[in-house]
Enzyme design. Structure first.
Site, PDB file in Angstrom:
ATOM      1  N   HIS A  15      43.619  41.180  47.967  1.00  0.00           N
ATOM      2  CA  HIS A  15      43.347  39.750  47.892  1.00  0.00           C
ATOM      3  C   HIS A  15      42.973  39.184  49.259  1.00  0.00           C
ATOM      4  O   HIS A  15      43.430  39.670  50.301  1.00  0.00           O
ATOM      5  CB  HIS A  15      44.578  39.002  47.372  1.00  0.00           C
ATOM      6  CG  HIS A  15      44.773  39.115  45.888  1.00  0.00           C
ATOM      7  ND1 HIS A  15      43.792  38.776  44.981  1.00  0.00           N
ATOM      8  CD2 HIS A  15      45.851  39.529  45.154  1.00  0.00           C
ATOM      9  CE1 HIS A  15      44.248  38.968  43.750  1.00  0.00           C
ATOM     10  NE2 HIS A  15      45.485  39.428  43.820  1.00  0.00           N
ATOM     11  N   CYS A  30      38.219  38.525  48.449  1.00  0.00           N
ATOM     12  CA  CYS A  30      37.589  37.207  48.410  1.00  0.00           C
ATOM     13  C   CYS A  30      37.486  36.620  49.813  1.00  0.00           C
ATOM     14  O   CYS A  30      38.278  36.939  50.697  1.00  0.00           O
ATOM     15  CB  CYS A  30      38.408  36.263  47.531  1.00  0.00           C
ATOM     16  SG  CYS A  30      38.276  36.611  45.781  1.00  0.00           S
TER      17      CYS A  30
END
Length: 360
Positions: free
Chosen positions: A173, A229
């Site tokens: 992440h 991301c």
């Protein structure tokens, strides 16, 4: 009230600390204090999540998934950082795959991503298994915690010699958060999320730049591949390639803080632009196997064309995403009709000819 100077134990940034209180290092968010010298790590603020965006895509468990990476190679030990153990020279890689197994935002493709990247380095770029350090939850004593990733950075950068080629890979992440020091053109710091980021904090782009970019001397090169991301400028490198206009663009911070190297070369492939999300998907698999979209297309491009250039690699990954969105890829695209809205970003410490062969 008195002021004392103290050095961050993580990134060695000197900070002014008043009385027996503490401050958080602006580079790596480690808490620095005077007195007992202890303190926790700042917990991340309330920011928007992503990879891969939490809960964005249906995650299906791959059949016959890899149980452990231990059988793949004799991997180096984190203890070699502080010991006199001889470190591998020539080529060295740090691979991090964070699954977040106990969290509701867990990922399914990161372990496979790490295995595939490890195989690529060994089979196509002549990395020795003993020169690849893997941090994954499935590895005993090598969990991708904040502390272990920072220790892994130290291992990667220790005793470097001209001619060394380094690789940092991260699958997990990524977040972004507002910054107020004028270090970002868009006003946001990009981060990666270790396994324990909710309690120990994220690792900011400032810290990554300070630890693995700034120390690079002449004749040493680093390639970072970050499948997360908001990872477009995750290394804070001063140059970003504009694929549409076919030119290098300026990414120097408004504050004029130097983000380059000591003469070496740093190149980064980020999974998406800083405002975009990156996908964990089975879109490119013939079965139910999950992969990071960027990692899968990166590896497939090199396997299909071992002489691929940097520019050719960028175009291949872009066209693969376009094809998946048009339904030309495989019918297993399981995104609830959501598009893969990500475009790989190439950034560098200096301009270079992207028509040259990729060489890790």
């Amino acid at each position: 009230m008195y002021k004392a100077m103290a050095a961050c134990k993580i990134c060695e940034q000197e900070l002014a600390v008043y009385n027996h209180g503490g401050v958080y290092c602006r580079n790596c968010q480690n808490r620095v204090s005077v007195g007992d010298g202890q303190g926790g790590i700042q917990e991340p603020g309330n920011t928007s999540y992503g990879r891969r965006k939490f809960g964005n895509i249906l995650m299906k468990k791959s059949s016959g998934g890899l149980k452990s990476l231990s059988s793949l190679s004799i991997m180096p030990s984190l203890s070699s950082i502080s010991s006199r153990e001889e470190l591998p020279s020539g080529k060295r890689a740090l691979l991090c795959g964070v699954t977040y197994q106990k969290e509701k935002f867990k990922l399914r493709g990161t372990l496979q991503d790490v295995k595939n990247m490890r195989d690529l380095l060994v089979e196509h770029f002549s990395f020795q298994p003993a020169s690849i350090l893997i941090l994954a939850e499935e590895e005993p004593y090598r969990a991708p915690t904040r502390k272990n990733i920072l220790e892994g950075f130290k291992w990667l950068m220790k005793n470097l010699r001209p001619g060394d080629s380094l690789v940092f890979y991260f699958s997990g992440h990524g977040l972004r958060q507002p910054e107020f020091d004028g270090d970002e053109i868009d006003g946001f710091d990009e981060t990666i999320c270790p396994l324990d980021f909710k309690s120990e904090g994220m690792i900011l782009d400032n810290a990554i730049n300070d630890i693995i970019v700034r120390p690079l001397r002449q004749g040493i090169k680093l390639h970072a591949i970050v499948d997360a991301c908001h990872s477009g400028t995750i290394l804070d490198l001063p140059r970003v390639y504009n694929r549409k206009e076919k030119r290098w663009a300026n990414n120097e911070p408004p504050s004029r803080t130097y983000k380059g190297t000591l003469g070496g070369k740093a190149i980064c492939f980020g999974a998406c632009e800083d405002h975009q999300m990156a996908a964990d998907t089975s879109a490119f698999s013939s079965g139910k196997e999950m992969n990071g979209a960027m990692t899968y297309t990166f590896i497939r491009a090199i396997k299909e064309n071992p002489n691929i250039t940097y520019g050719g690699l960028l175009n291949y990954m872009h066209q693969s995403i376009v094809a998946a969105n048009r339904g030309r890829c495989l019918p297993s695209l399981n995104l609830f009709n959501r598009k893969l809205e990500q475009d790989t970003v190439l950034s560098s410490s200096q301009d270079f000819d992207i028509n040259q062969k990729l060489n890790l």
